[in-house]
Design a protein around this motif. Sequence first.
Motif, mmCIF file in Angstrom:
data_model
loop_
_atom_site.group_PDB
_atom_site.id
_atom_site.type_symbol
_atom_site.label_atom_id
_atom_site.label_comp_id
_atom_site.label_asym_id
_atom_site.label_seq_id
_atom_site.Cartn_x
_atom_site.Cartn_y
_atom_site.Cartn_z
ATOM 1 N N LYS A 267 69.266 27.441 12.186
ATOM 2 C CA LYS A 267 68.763 29.025 12.589
ATOM 3 C C LYS A 267 68.467 29.674 13.771
ATOM 4 O O LYS A 267 68.413 30.655 14.298
ATOM 5 C CB LYS A 267 69.196 29.668 10.834
ATOM 6 N N GLY A 268 67.228 29.197 14.118
ATOM 7 C CA GLY A 268 66.071 29.626 14.879
ATOM 8 C C GLY A 268 67.032 29.961 16.386
ATOM 9 O O GLY A 268 67.073 30.530 16.961
ATOM 10 N N LYS A 269 68.557 29.498 16.176
ATOM 11 C CA LYS A 269 68.875 28.929 17.698
ATOM 12 C C LYS A 269 70.150 29.430 17.686
ATOM 13 O O LYS A 269 71.107 29.728 18.676
ATOM 14 C CB LYS A 269 69.589 27.732 17.878
ATOM 15 N N ALA A 270 70.478 30.369 16.569
ATOM 16 C CA ALA A 270 71.311 31.125 16.183
ATOM 17 C C ALA A 270 71.238 32.416 16.895
ATOM 18 O O ALA A 270 72.292 33.697 17.186
ATOM 19 C CB ALA A 270 72.190 31.622 14.991
ATOM 20 N N GLU A 271 70.288 33.301 16.452
ATOM 21 C CA GLU A 271 69.756 34.177 18.049
ATOM 22 C C GLU A 271 70.260 35.186 17.346
ATOM 23 O O GLU A 271 70.710 36.519 17.658
ATOM 24 C CB GLU A 271 70.670 34.519 19.970
ATOM 25 N N SER A 272 70.910 34.995 16.086
ATOM 26 C CA SER A 272 70.497 36.206 15.592
ATOM 27 C C SER A 272 70.665 35.826 13.223
ATOM 28 O O SER A 272 70.268 34.608 13.228
ATOM 29 C CB SER A 272 72.252 37.083 15.552
#
Length: 453
Positions: A267-272
């Motif tokens: 989820k942190g890599k989703a950038e949103s």
Amino acid sequence: MDAYPIITDQDVVKQEPEVLVSPSNPTPHETIFLSNIDQAVAFPVETLFFFDVSLTKYTSSTMDIHERVKRAVEMLLVPYYFMAGRLNFNKETRRLDLLCNNAGVLFVTANSRLVLKDLGNLSLPNSTFHHFIQRPGLYKSLADKALFTIQVTRFSCGSFSIGFVTNHCMLDGTSAGDMFESLASICRGEGLKANVVYNDRTFLKARNPPIVKYPHREYVKIREISSLASLFTAAGQLSPSPLVFSNKFNCIQKVFSFSPEMINTLKGKAESSCTSFEAIVAHVWRARSKAVFDNLEEFSTVLFAVDIRSIISPNLPDGFAGNAVITAFATEKVGDLVKKPLSFGVRKMKEGRERVTDDYIRSVIDWLEVHRGIPATQNGNFYVSAWWKLPFNELDVGFGKAIHGGPVLSANDEFVLLLSDGKSLENGGGGINVWMGLEEEKMKKFMVHILEI
């Protein structure tokens, strides 16, 4: 394939199925309209619950568990009288109808020489768990095929399982969960739940004339797989759905566990801001595309269900019993999907969900009216189903909550299921198990890419 205990015919002794009927079935027979969304999913769904009495505060014996559930089913069939009906193929309209003729549901009493611990980790899919359900007969005629079967299996330790087979065209996951909870409420001695079962599906009828505004690449015309007529034989048989019963025996099945920490990393890599579902599916979609496609110019598509109860206008009523989910999708060129960061796939997932508006839903219904069809899970495309979101581990028939509730699975490379990790939050749970099947060489590639977090 992950090792699991093999259950055999000798481990489970079943009595002959009993036919249970509704005391309130309409006379004369009632015919219920099935929507185009219902028509697209006319295949059986097998759900299994395990109850461990050693973990509960209840000291009463489970010797009468078969009779307790049987009596509860008979009460359940008052509001759910239509579950005792049969599907009928209307040759004039070339549609399935639901005939409320009180032909009955099947109830099976079974006993096992095993203890519950013999079954291993219940959260890992085990295809031999089919011994704990009663299949209605794959090639029986529609008139002879029960739409609802119940099997109660008591283990030698006193623990037990309850296995249900329902036809998806009758109930989606949410409405099946409501029905199971009503049954559990009766078993607990609390009677039927107060909510009304709303079975009128006519407000999901197609418009006349149909108005198709979108291309709907998420569905494929049945005639592109086989002619509609071939699905129904002269004897009125409904062939197995190509969705569920492909049973590709060259598939390797694996379960991949995502801990809460891993999910948060994705989820942190989703950038949103995104959901756990969007983060995991985007990651699986990307890894699977790397494993399945050789040509970077091809398009890879992931399909997933969107509940339309609160989207369609007017909103569907509480207690709606039919199918209130349609197929959403995200599609992208393989090269872009695998080269760009995870946030790209997450964004495509969000676009797929946002596409589902009231206008889009009506167009889906009208497209299905014109073309018939099923979700387009071929040519490397796949469907993701979020079983872990369903309240199946909350089921309590009087001996504490189920320690596991989930589907009975078979080999298939067109479906990916997201399942609960089977642990409570207090015991470090909250993770998600990803179950999937792939051909052996593709699975080897996938197992490398899925770890690239």
